[in-house]
Design a protein around this motif. Structure first.
Motif, short mmCIF file in Angstrom:
data_model
loop_
_atom_site.label_atom_id
_atom_site.label_comp_id
_atom_site.label_asym_id
_atom_site.label_seq_id
_atom_site.Cartn_x
_atom_site.Cartn_y
_atom_site.Cartn_z
N ARG A 28 10.57 4.63 3.19
CA ARG A 28 9.13 3.66 3.21
C ARG A 28 8.49 5.08 3.47
O ARG A 28 7.35 5.32 2.74
CB ARG A 28 8.57 3.13 5.33
CG ARG A 28 10.02 2.12 4.39
CD ARG A 28 9.42 0.96 5.96
NE ARG A 28 10.49 0.50 6.27
CZ ARG A 28 10.40 -0.73 7.07
NH1 ARG A 28 9.82 -0.16 8.62
NH2 ARG A 28 11.44 -1.45 7.16
N VAL A 29 7.80 6.54 4.15
CA VAL A 29 7.17 7.23 4.43
C VAL A 29 7.17 8.28 2.59
O VAL A 29 6.55 8.73 2.49
CB VAL A 29 7.34 7.93 5.60
CG1 VAL A 29 7.24 7.34 6.79
CG2 VAL A 29 8.70 9.06 5.70
N GLU A 30 8.30 8.41 2.34
CA GLU A 30 8.65 8.83 1.21
C GLU A 30 7.87 7.78 0.06
O GLU A 30 7.43 9.08 -0.85
CB GLU A 30 9.80 9.23 1.12
CG GLU A 30 11.13 10.76 1.72
CD GLU A 30 10.24 11.87 1.25
OE1 GLU A 30 11.24 12.09 0.42
OE2 GLU A 30 9.40 12.26 1.70
N ALA A 31 8.44 6.80 -0.03
CA ALA A 31 8.07 6.36 -1.14
C ALA A 31 6.56 6.27 -0.89
O ALA A 31 5.66 6.54 -2.05
CB ALA A 31 8.30 4.32 -0.46
N ALA A 32 5.42 6.54 -0.04
CA ALA A 32 4.89 5.97 0.41
C ALA A 32 3.64 7.41 -0.80
O ALA A 32 2.88 7.28 -0.63
CB ALA A 32 3.74 6.31 1.44
N ALA A 33 4.93 8.63 0.27
CA ALA A 33 3.94 9.99 0.23
C ALA A 33 4.43 10.24 -1.22
O ALA A 33 3.06 10.56 -2.05
CB ALA A 33 5.19 10.72 0.94
N ARG A 34 5.42 9.63 -2.26
CA ARG A 34 5.22 9.94 -3.96
C ARG A 34 3.98 9.38 -4.23
O ARG A 34 3.58 9.80 -5.51
CB ARG A 34 6.37 9.37 -4.56
CG ARG A 34 7.99 10.53 -3.62
CD ARG A 34 9.18 10.32 -4.46
NE ARG A 34 9.06 8.52 -4.21
CZ ARG A 34 10.16 8.17 -3.15
NH1 ARG A 34 10.69 9.06 -2.53
NH2 ARG A 34 10.03 6.93 -3.46
#
Length: 391
Positions: A28-34
């Motif tokens: 989740r945090v990676e998807a948001a950061a990307r």
């Protein structure tokens, strides 16, 4: 971006806070950061490395967000409320938007949300709670609504979570879907392997052996299914462990297999070989394993209590929804999914077509929508609500 960020030239910061990171938190945090790359810095904050509740492995693979562990090497349950509050406040004090995925009933989270709101931060609740999880007390719910008034928006799992927050006073606040999601690409890669014959696929449960998972009724339903299916009956694989393991093994009859606790990669491989996932809990806020099963086109048999049915399960299309105490209903759902290969393939294809609704790109849509209400993510979040409400 606010005026202060523009004047300093720094990117605004969006903080995402969890008690402990598992692989799907990382997703989740990676998807948001990307999604916010170049527009905001995503700060991924976890309180601790372990907890007494979940045997998750330490977080790995955070590349696009800035990862902070407040109490490395410690269990979340070992750290006191005051220490958690102070550490979290210090970590997120520069963020303009703070998304909190820790239970809102924790004393330190109540204090944190109010302190952040007083400091002018945009505080976002992330929750999978719904009204039907257990009996509710009106005075308690009214008090809860007052406590939650510090939140300016929410990211939730599905329709029932949205309705519960509206009941708690979020009627005029943004409530967006996508919280309960996993990285489908990661799950698919973990389970990639040889082709599985339809004849070799089993029914599968994955989870803790605790009361709310309703495994005794699942076993009773499976026993009835074996009576109905005769020699064509499939196996039921129970993957997991817990306090009820001994009693369940005593109850289990022919065709039931216990695997013990499985690592994430082993779970994915089991799901890739499954005929159907079985999750007939009496209480289940969401059930992320339904998302994981969908990554492999595996239909699900879920109870009415399971939150993920709002997005991912359409009875007779992508699986079956059953009453949690109906062993007969569970048995007939099993029979419907196991008796004809062509029928099962239609279920599987429909499940695959709907799987995107459980992917972390939906979480990224929600975060992006709150960060920029005029974004494409905001449009997709609205569409997600419409897709969930449709057939």
């Amino acid at each position: 971006m606010d005026e202060g960020s523009a004047n300093t030239g720094k990117l605004p910061q969006v903080a995402i806070l969890f008690s402990q990171f598992a692989a799907y938190h990382v997703d989740r945090v990676e998807a948001a950061a990307r999604r916010l790359a170049g527009r905001a810095e995503v700060l991924a904050v976890e309180y601790a490395t372990t907890s007494a509740t979940y045997a998750w492995e330490p977080a790995e693979g955070i590349e696009h967000a800035r990862h902070v562990t407040l109490f490395p090497g410690k269990s979340y349950d070992e750290v006191g409320h005051l220490a958690r509050y102070r550490a979290a406040m210090k970590a997120v004090r520069d963020a303009e938007m703070v998304c909190i995925g820790v239970p809102y009933s924790e004393r330190d989270i109540i204090a944190l949300s109010w302190r952040l709101a007083a400091a002018g931060k945009r505080v976002v609740m992330m929750t999978e709670s719904k009204f039907d999880d257990f009996p509710r007390s009106l005075p308690r719910e009214q008090a809860k609504a007052r406590l939650l008034s510090s939140y300016r928006a929410a990211i939730v799992g599905g329709l029932r979570q949205r309705e519960y927050l509206r009941f708690l006073g979020f009627g005029d606040k943004p409530v967006l879907p996508g919280y309960d999601s996993v990285g489908l690409d990661r799950i698919s890669a973990q389970g990639a392997g040889e082709a599985v014959r339809w004849e070799d696929r089993d029914f599968l449960f994955v989870g803790r052996f605790v009361e709310k998972k309703n495994l005794s009724v699942l076993l009773a339903g499976y026993a009835r299914y074996r009576e109905l299916a005769g020699s064509a009956a499939r196996r039921l694989v129970l993957a997991g462990d817990g306090e009820l393991a001994g009693a369940l093994k005593e109850q289990a009859g022919e065709g039931v297999v216990f695997t013990g606790f499985l690592r994430a990669e082993e779970v994915s491989r089991r799901l890739a070989r499954a005929l159907a996932l079985c999750l007939v809990s009496t209480e289940e806020q969401w059930g992320l394993v339904v998302n994981e099963a969908a990554a492999f086109g595996v239909p699900a048999i879920v109870s009415t209590a399971v939150g993920s049915r709002d997005a991912l399960v359409r009875s007779g299309v992508t699986g079956h929804v059953v009453e949690p105490q109906s062993a007969e209903g569970i048995a007939h759902a099993m029979l419907a999914l196991s008796k004809d290969k062509a029928d099962w393939q239609r279920y599987s294809q429909a499940t695959t077509a709907r799987a995107h609704m459980g992917d972390t790109e939906r979480f990224a849509d929600a975060v992006e929508a709150l960060f920029d209400p005029d974004s494409k993510g905001a449009e997709r979040a609205v569409q997600f609500w419409e897709d969930m409400a449709g057939t």
